[in-house]
Scaffold this motif. Structure first.
Motif, PDB file in Angstrom:
ATOM      1  N   ILE A 133      43.056  41.197  50.368  1.00 31.74           N
ATOM      2  CA  ILE A 133      42.272  40.062  50.840  1.00 31.74           C
ATOM      3  C   ILE A 133      40.788  40.441  50.803  1.00 31.74           C
ATOM      4  CG2 ILE A 133      41.809  38.542  52.807  1.00 31.74           C
ATOM      5  CD1 ILE A 133      44.730  38.876  53.595  1.00 31.74           C
ATOM      6  N   ALA A 134      39.973  39.527  50.321  1.00 31.71           N
ATOM      7  CA  ALA A 134      38.525  39.749  50.208  1.00 31.71           C
ATOM      8  C   ALA A 134      38.194  40.886  49.244  1.00 31.71           C
ATOM      9  CB  ALA A 134      37.897  40.004  51.574  1.00 31.71           C
ATOM     10  N   SER A 135      39.089  41.174  48.310  1.00 25.88           N
ATOM     11  CA  SER A 135      38.830  42.221  47.324  1.00 25.88           C
ATOM     12  C   SER A 135      37.718  41.798  46.369  1.00 25.88           C
ATOM     13  CB  SER A 135      40.100  42.517  46.519  1.00 25.88           C
ATOM     14  OG  SER A 135      41.119  43.009  47.345  1.00 25.88           O
ATOM     15  N   ILE A 136      36.979  42.777  45.906  1.00 27.37           N
ATOM     16  CA  ILE A 136      35.926  42.503  44.919  1.00 27.37           C
ATOM     17  C   ILE A 136      36.292  43.082  43.548  1.00 27.37           C
ATOM     18  CG2 ILE A 136      34.097  42.375  46.658  1.00 27.37           C
ATOM     19  CD1 ILE A 136      33.340  45.257  45.897  1.00 27.37           C
ATOM     20  N   ASP A 137      37.504  43.608  43.433  1.00 27.59           N
ATOM     21  CA  ASP A 137      37.928  44.253  42.182  1.00 27.59           C
ATOM     22  C   ASP A 137      39.010  43.457  41.461  1.00 27.59           C
ATOM     23  OD1 ASP A 137      39.903  44.683  44.082  1.00 27.59           O
ATOM     24  OD2 ASP A 137      40.294  46.762  43.509  1.00 27.59           O
ATOM     25  N   ARG A 138      39.047  42.165  41.666  1.00 24.68           N
ATOM     26  CA  ARG A 138      40.183  41.374  41.198  1.00 24.68           C
ATOM     27  C   ARG A 138      40.314  41.284  39.685  1.00 24.68           C
ATOM     28  NH1 ARG A 138      42.016  37.548  45.841  1.00 24.68           N
ATOM     29  NH2 ARG A 138      40.786  38.379  47.563  1.00 24.68           N
TER      30      ARG A 138
END
Length: 251
Positions: A175-180
């Motif tokens: 959740i709220a990852s920046i590496d998607r």
């Protein structure tokens, strides 16, 4: 099953008569092709020794590219580490960690298979180690999820509950990852897309409650993971009405 067992035994008998295995393994690897020779890999796992496996893991990506006969050697070497894993033996754990992010998907699968071989002997020990890995990078998380979500390992309700807890921790971490858009995230997401169904099908009462919590997530990737799991036949067999209800809810 009997046919698979017969193939493994035949390969074991052949390997015992050979002085060097590499040429035979590459010739019988099934690669390049859609399916590697898993029966032969199992025979190598059962008949090989630590020096052999340590030699085979030297077939890294630069000399043994994906879907090549040489990759099969690496696969057998990585899988073979599972013969000697223990809670205290840090060397094999270090070898496996070195392959969790391997560019070759088959080699990454060999990591999971090696971990499962340890779980066959010491499931509590595997849970301890995978709890650690679940707090690591995306590839370590993926290896932990894939290793634990193997039906033959999920026999004890308490242990399955721990697996579900680990899956929950991994899912929460995205959740709220920046590496998607990274391959590591995509690889983890694909694993979570089936792993939940394996664990929940073996502990339905608790598992369904936990999945229902995640059904309420606002995160698009979490919802994708849950939808993918609801497509799995094992959940339909577990509770078809429940699956259909939530498929409609999550459309």
């Amino acid at each position: 099953m009997g046919n698979t067992t017969d193939k493994i035994e035949t390969y074991r008998h052949t390997l015992r008569k050979l002085n060097g295995w590499e040429t035979f393994l590459m010739a019988e690897s099934g690669l390049p092709g859609p399916r590697g020779n898993l029966e032969l890999a199992r025979a190598v796992f059962l008949e090989g020794n630590a020096p052999l496996f340590n030699d085979l893991v030297k077939y890294t990506y630069d000399v043994a590219p994906a879907n090549s006969p040489e990759e099969f050697l690496a696969f057998c070497g990585v899988y073979g580490q599972g013969r000697f894993l223990s809670r205290e033996n840090l060397a094999e754990w270090g070898v496996l960690k070195g392959f969790v992010a391997d560019p070759r998907w088959r080699t990454r699968e060999a990591v999971a298979m090696a971990l499962q071989a340890f779980g066959d002997r010491d499931m509590p020990g595997l849970l301890i180690k995978m709890k650690e890995w679940s707090t690591g990078n995306r590839y370590l998380q993926r290896a932990a999820a894939a290793a634990l979500c193997e039906p033959r390992l999920l026999k004890n309700k308490h242990e399955v509950a721990v697996v579900i807890e680990i899956l929950g921790d991994i899912t929460k971490s995205i959740i709220a990852s920046i590496d998607r858009r990274e391959n590591s995230f995509i690889t983890l997401r694909q694993a979570l897309g089936y792993c939940w169904s394996v664990a929940v099908a073996t502990l339905p009462e608790q598992g369904k409650i936990v999945m229902e919590y995640w059904f309420g997530s606002k995160d698009s990737d979490v919802i994708w993971v849950m939808r993918e799991n609801l497509k799995k036949n094992r959940l339909l067999k577990m509770d078809a009405n429940w699956v259909e209800q939530w498929r409609l809810e999550l459309r």
